[in-house]
Design an enzyme around this catalytic site. Structure first.
Site, PDB file in Angstrom:
ATOM      1  N   THR A  13       0.881  -1.194  -0.011  1.00 52.64           N
ATOM      2  CA  THR A  13      -0.078  -0.019   0.062  1.00 52.64           C
ATOM      3  C   THR A  13       0.772   1.403   0.084  1.00 52.64           C
ATOM      4  O   THR A  13       0.282   2.506  -0.103  1.00 52.64           O
ATOM      5  CB  THR A  13      -0.837   0.048   1.299  1.00 52.64           C
ATOM      6  OG1 THR A  13      -0.151  -0.211   2.366  1.00 52.64           O
ATOM      7  CG2 THR A  13      -2.054  -0.972   1.375  1.00 52.64           C
ATOM      8  N   VAL A  16       6.449   2.974  -2.748  1.00 55.92           N
ATOM      9  CA  VAL A  16       7.231   2.270  -3.479  1.00 55.92           C
ATOM     10  C   VAL A  16       6.380   0.923  -3.890  1.00 55.92           C
ATOM     11  O   VAL A  16       6.241   0.409  -5.149  1.00 55.92           O
ATOM     12  CB  VAL A  16       8.445   1.697  -2.872  1.00 55.92           C
ATOM     13  CG1 VAL A  16       9.169   0.657  -3.913  1.00 55.92           C
ATOM     14  CG2 VAL A  16       9.423   3.001  -2.871  1.00 55.92           C
ATOM     15  N   ARG A  41      -3.488  -2.766   9.627  1.00 60.65           N
ATOM     16  CA  ARG A  41      -4.218  -1.560   9.257  1.00 60.65           C
ATOM     17  C   ARG A  41      -4.881  -1.834   7.864  1.00 60.65           C
ATOM     18  O   ARG A  41      -6.087  -1.271   7.562  1.00 60.65           O
ATOM     19  CB  ARG A  41      -3.581  -0.325   9.288  1.00 60.65           C
ATOM     20  CG  ARG A  41      -3.076   0.107  10.263  1.00 60.65           C
ATOM     21  CD  ARG A  41      -2.182   1.511  10.325  1.00 60.65           C
ATOM     22  NE  ARG A  41      -0.923   1.394   9.464  1.00 60.65           N
ATOM     23  CZ  ARG A  41       0.162   1.109  10.192  1.00 60.65           C
ATOM     24  NH1 ARG A  41       0.250   0.905  11.662  1.00 60.65           N
ATOM     25  NH2 ARG A  41       1.261   1.028   9.652  1.00 60.65           N
ATOM     26  N   ARG A 101      22.173  -3.879   3.217  1.00 57.08           N
ATOM     27  CA  ARG A 101      22.692  -3.370   1.845  1.00 57.08           C
ATOM     28  C   ARG A 101      24.201  -3.581   2.061  1.00 57.08           C
ATOM     29  O   ARG A 101      24.894  -3.939   1.329  1.00 57.08           O
ATOM     30  CB  ARG A 101      22.338  -1.950   1.665  1.00 57.08           C
ATOM     31  CG  ARG A 101      21.122  -1.598   1.010  1.00 57.08           C
ATOM     32  CD  ARG A 101      20.989  -0.133   0.802  1.00 57.08           C
ATOM     33  NE  ARG A 101      19.570   0.292   0.102  1.00 57.08           N
ATOM     34  CZ  ARG A 101      18.968   1.190   0.376  1.00 57.08           C
ATOM     35  NH1 ARG A 101      19.640   2.150   1.061  1.00 57.08           N
ATOM     36  NH2 ARG A 101      17.613   1.280   0.113  1.00 57.08           N
ATOM     37  N   CYS A 130      17.915   4.851  -3.488  1.00 52.99           N
ATOM     38  CA  CYS A 130      17.723   5.480  -4.836  1.00 52.99           C
ATOM     39  C   CYS A 130      18.398   6.436  -5.402  1.00 52.99           C
ATOM     40  O   CYS A 130      18.675   6.351  -6.700  1.00 52.99           O
ATOM     41  CB  CYS A 130      16.080   6.114  -4.691  1.00 52.99           C
ATOM     42  SG  CYS A 130      15.964   7.236  -3.008  1.00 52.99           S
ATOM     43  N   SER A 160       8.546  11.883  -2.481  1.00 51.80           N
ATOM     44  CA  SER A 160       8.053  10.723  -2.357  1.00 51.80           C
ATOM     45  C   SER A 160       9.039   9.485  -2.064  1.00 51.80           C
ATOM     46  O   SER A 160       8.774   8.400  -1.407  1.00 51.80           O
ATOM     47  CB  SER A 160       7.481  10.168  -3.742  1.00 51.80           C
ATOM     48  OG  SER A 160       8.465  10.499  -4.714  1.00 51.80           O
ATOM     49  N   LYS A 224      24.962   6.555   2.903  1.00 54.12           N
ATOM     50  CA  LYS A 224      24.670   5.461   2.107  1.00 54.12           C
ATOM     51  C   LYS A 224      25.317   5.510   0.564  1.00 54.12           C
ATOM     52  O   LYS A 224      25.928   4.564  -0.038  1.00 54.12           O
ATOM     53  CB  LYS A 224      23.073   5.273   1.798  1.00 54.12           C
ATOM     54  CG  LYS A 224      22.261   4.840   3.194  1.00 54.12           C
ATOM     55  CD  LYS A 224      20.665   5.085   2.915  1.00 54.12           C
ATOM     56  CE  LYS A 224      20.046   5.050   4.059  1.00 54.12           C
ATOM     57  NZ  LYS A 224      18.820   5.406   4.174  1.00 54.12           N
ATOM     58  N   HIS A 253      14.354  12.165  -8.567  1.00 53.80           N
ATOM     59  CA  HIS A 253      15.460  12.881  -7.941  1.00 53.80           C
ATOM     60  C   HIS A 253      16.398  13.082  -9.187  1.00 53.80           C
ATOM     61  O   HIS A 253      16.600  12.988 -10.302  1.00 53.80           O
ATOM     62  CB  HIS A 253      16.344  11.812  -7.068  1.00 53.80           C
ATOM     63  CG  HIS A 253      15.700  11.367  -6.037  1.00 53.80           C
ATOM     64  ND1 HIS A 253      14.704  11.796  -5.368  1.00 53.80           N
ATOM     65  CD2 HIS A 253      16.285  10.227  -5.152  1.00 53.80           C
ATOM     66  CE1 HIS A 253      14.369  10.937  -4.089  1.00 53.80           C
ATOM     67  NE2 HIS A 253      15.281  10.099  -4.286  1.00 53.80           N
ATOM     68  N   ASN A 326      12.533   8.217  -9.042  1.00 58.28           N
ATOM     69  CA  ASN A 326      13.037   7.825  -7.745  1.00 58.28           C
ATOM     70  C   ASN A 326      12.407   6.453  -7.416  1.00 58.28           C
ATOM     71  O   ASN A 326      12.644   5.572  -6.709  1.00 58.28           O
ATOM     72  CB  ASN A 326      13.129   8.615  -6.642  1.00 58.28           C
ATOM     73  CG  ASN A 326      11.792   9.234  -5.985  1.00 58.28           C
ATOM     74  OD1 ASN A 326      11.229  10.032  -7.101  1.00 58.28           O
ATOM     75  ND2 ASN A 326      11.519   9.031  -4.905  1.00 58.28           N
TER      76      ASN A 326
HETATM   77  P1  A2P Z   1       0.218   0.199   5.923  1.00 60.91           P
HETATM   78  O1  A2P Z   1      -0.295   0.925   4.768  1.00 60.91           O
HETATM   79  O2  A2P Z   1      -0.739  -0.941   6.167  1.00 60.91           O
HETATM   80  O3  A2P Z   1       0.592   0.953   6.977  1.00 60.91           O
HETATM   81  P2  A2P Z   1       5.533   4.333   3.002  1.00 60.91           P
HETATM   82  O4  A2P Z   1       6.989   3.832   2.253  1.00 60.91           O
HETATM   83  O5  A2P Z   1       4.897   4.951   1.530  1.00 60.91           O
HETATM   84  O6  A2P Z   1       5.293   5.032   4.180  1.00 60.91           O
HETATM   85  O7  A2P Z   1       4.894   2.765   3.134  1.00 60.91           O
HETATM   86  C1  A2P Z   1       5.070   1.822   3.785  1.00 60.91           C
HETATM   87  C2  A2P Z   1       4.456   0.569   3.442  1.00 60.91           C
HETATM   88  O8  A2P Z   1       4.923  -0.546   4.353  1.00 60.91           O
HETATM   89  C3  A2P Z   1       3.171   0.475   3.680  1.00 60.91           C
HETATM   90  O9  A2P Z   1       2.456  -0.384   2.778  1.00 60.91           O
HETATM   91  C4  A2P Z   1       2.775  -0.027   5.148  1.00 60.91           C
HETATM   92  O10 A2P Z   1       1.350  -0.640   5.128  1.00 60.91           O
HETATM   93  C5  A2P Z   1       3.814  -1.174   5.047  1.00 60.91           C
HETATM   94  N1  A2P Z   1       4.093  -1.324   6.481  1.00 60.91           N
HETATM   95  C6  A2P Z   1       4.678  -0.272   7.395  1.00 60.91           C
HETATM   96  N2  A2P Z   1       4.598  -1.142   8.569  1.00 60.91           N
HETATM   97  C7  A2P Z   1       4.526  -2.373   8.463  1.00 60.91           C
HETATM   98  C8  A2P Z   1       4.412  -3.604   9.276  1.00 60.91           C
HETATM   99  N3  A2P Z   1       4.597  -3.583  10.395  1.00 60.91           N
HETATM  100  N4  A2P Z   1       3.793  -4.895   8.832  1.00 60.91           N
HETATM  101  C9  A2P Z   1       3.595  -4.811   7.427  1.00 60.91           C
HETATM  102  N5  A2P Z   1       3.696  -3.872   6.669  1.00 60.91           N
HETATM  103  C10 A2P Z   1       4.059  -2.440   7.055  1.00 60.91           C
END
Ligand code: A2P
Length: 350
Positions: A13, A16, A41, A101, A130, A160, A224, A253, A326
Site C-alpha cells: 500500500t 514504492v 491496518r 545493503r 534510490c 516521495s 549510503k 530525484h 526515484n
Molecule cells: P500500511 O499501509 O498498512 O501501513 P510508505 O513507504 O509509503 O510509508 O509505505 C510503507 C508500507 O509499509 C505500507 O504499505 C505500510 O502498510 C507497510 N508497513 C509499515 N509497517 C508495516 C508492518 N509492521 N508490517 C507490514 N507492513 C508494514
C-alpha cells in the site's frame, strides 16, 4: 528454470509498493500468483493488479509459505523481522530498505552495473538507495571508459522518497501556505525525518537533511551514497562525498555530479559513451534548452543525463546533471529488474 513464480509485495500500500505492483504488471517475469502484504491496518483493502481486485493481507511469517520471490518495501524493521522468515521458507527476498545493503553476504545490485554479484546471493538481494542507483547507471559507463578517481555529488531529492505520508504532508503545507498561513504555523511532523526530534516545512523549502545525522557531520543518506557506491563499483579507493537535499518535488530525484576521471577524455566522448549505455537517455542540447527535468522523467524507467561539461579549472574534471524517477529506477523498477535478472541467470532459489 521455473515457468512461473508466486511473488509477494511487502508494503503493497506504500509509495514504492504501489509502483512495484505497476512494474509487476509490465514485467516479462513469468508470474503465477501475486500476493499483496501490508500491516494489519490495510488488511482487507483491495488493490488492482491487471484489472483484477486483489485483497491486501496482513504480513505474517506464514505469508511466505508458498512464495518464490518477495519484494520488501515496508521499512527496515519489517525487513529485519520478516526477511529471514521468508528465506527460511525458500523465498528469495529483494529488499528495498537499507537493512542488509552493507552485509558482506548480501549482493547490492544495479543490473546494468554488477549483475554478476547476484551469483553469490544467499536468499537476500538488496536494492540500493534510490540516489545511488541513478548515479551508478550514469557513472558506470564512464568508469569503464576512462576510470573515475573522484565523485562529488549534490542531490535534489523528491518527497516521495520519504513515503506516501510525507507526500501528503507537503501537499497540506503547500495548501496552507497558499491560503496565507505563516511558515511557523504549517502542519509538520514527518519531514525531514519522522524519527528525528525536529520537523520543518518542506513545501517551498529546501532541506539539507535526508535521514538522521551520523559521523563527520554527514547524514545517513549521504553515507549510503558513499558506502553503496564503493560496494557496487567494487572500488574502495574511489573518492566520494555527497550532500543530499530534499526539495519540494513530488517524484524524481535530480543530481549534480562532479567527477574526475583517471584518464583523459572529452565531452564528446562522454556523450557518445552515455548515449550507448544501457538504461541511459542523454538529453543535452543547451542551444535548444534541452536538459533532464524531474517532471519529464516521472513514470519512465530510464536515467536521464544532460549538462555534460568540462570543469573550467580541473583537468579531467566533468559535471553532469542526472535525473530519474526515484520510485521506478530508484526502487520498484530496479527491484523487478533484479528479479528478471535472477530468473534469466537461473538464480531464483535459496
Ligand atoms: P500500511 O499501509 O498498512 O501501513 P510508505 O513507504 O509509503 O510509508 O509505505 C510503507 C508500507 O509499509 C505500507 O504499505 C505500510 O502498510 C507497510 N508497513 C509499515 N509497517 C508495516 C508492518 N509492521 N508490517 C507490514 N507492513 C508494514
Amino acid at each position: 528454470m521455473s515457468d512461473g513464480y508466486n511473488v509477494a509485495v511487502v508494503g503493497a500500500t506504500g509509495a514504492v509498493g504501489t509502483k512495484l505492483i505497476e512494474m509487476l504488471e509490465q514485467t516479462n517475469l513469468p508470474l503465477k500468483k501475486v500476493k499483496l502484504l501490508a500491516s494489519k491496518r490495510s488488511a482487507g483493502r483491495k488493490l488492482l493488479f491487471k484489472g483484477e481486485g486483489l485483497f491486501v493481507e496482513e504480513l505474517t511469517a506464514e505469508s511466505f509459505d508458498d512464495v518464490d520471490i518477495a519484494f520488501f518495501s515496508a521499512g527496515g524493521s519489517t525487513s529485519q523481522q520478516f526477511a529471514s522468515e521468508a528465506v527460511k521458507r525458500g523465498t528469495v527476498v529483494i529488499d528495498n530498505t537499507s537493512q542488509f545493503r552493507m552485509d558482506k553476504d548480501t549482493p547490492l545490485v544495479v543490473p546494468e552495473v554488477n549483475k554478476e554479484a547476484l551469483k553469490k546471493h544467499q536468499g537476500i538481494v538488496a536494492n540500493p538507495n534510490c540516489s545511488t542507483i541513478q548515479m551508478m547507471v550514469a557513472l558506470e559507463p564512464i568508469k569503464k571508459l576512462v576510470g573515475i578517481d573522484r565523485v562529488i555529488v549534490s542531490t535534489y531529492q523528491a518527497v516521495s522518497g520519504a513515503g506516501a505520508r510525507a507526500v501528503e504532508e507537503v501537499k497540506q503545507q503547500a495548501k496552507e501556505t497558499l491560503d496565507g498561513e505563516l511558515p511557523e504555523n504549517l502542519t509538520t511532523g514527518i519531514l525531514p525525518v519522522a524519527s528525528d526530534k525536529k520537523h520543518y516545512p518542506q513545501a517551498f523549502n529546501a532541506l539539507a537533511q535526508i535521514d538522521e545525522f551520523a559521523e563527520e557531520g554527514y547524514t545517513k543518506e549521504e553515507w549510503k551514497m558513499v558506502n553503496e557506491t564503493k560496494k557496487i563499483m567494487a572500488d574502495n579507493q574511489i573518492k566520494i562525498s555527497a550532500t543530499c537535499v530534499r526539495v519540494p518535488v513530488i517524484t524524481s530525484h535530480s543530481e549534480s555530479i562532479y567527477i574526475e576521471t583517471k584518464e583523459e577524455t572529452s565531452v564528446a566522448q562522454l556523450r557518445e559513451t552515455l548515449e550507448k549505455a544501457d538504461g541511459v537517455v542523454v538529453e543535452d542540447d543547451p542551444s535548444q534548452q534541452i536538459y533532464p527535468q524531474a517532471l519529464n522523467s516521472v513514470g519512465k524507467k530510464d536515467t536521464f543525463v544532460g549538462r555534460i561539461r568540462r570543469d573550467l579549472d580541473i583537468d579531467n574534471g566533468y559535471h553532469l546533471w542526472v535525473v530519474s524517477d526515484n520510485l521506478l529506477k530508484g526502487a520498484a523498477w530496479n527491484s523487478v529488474q533484479i528479479a528478471e535478472t535472477l530468473h534469466e541467470m537461473d538464480l531464483v532459489h535459496v
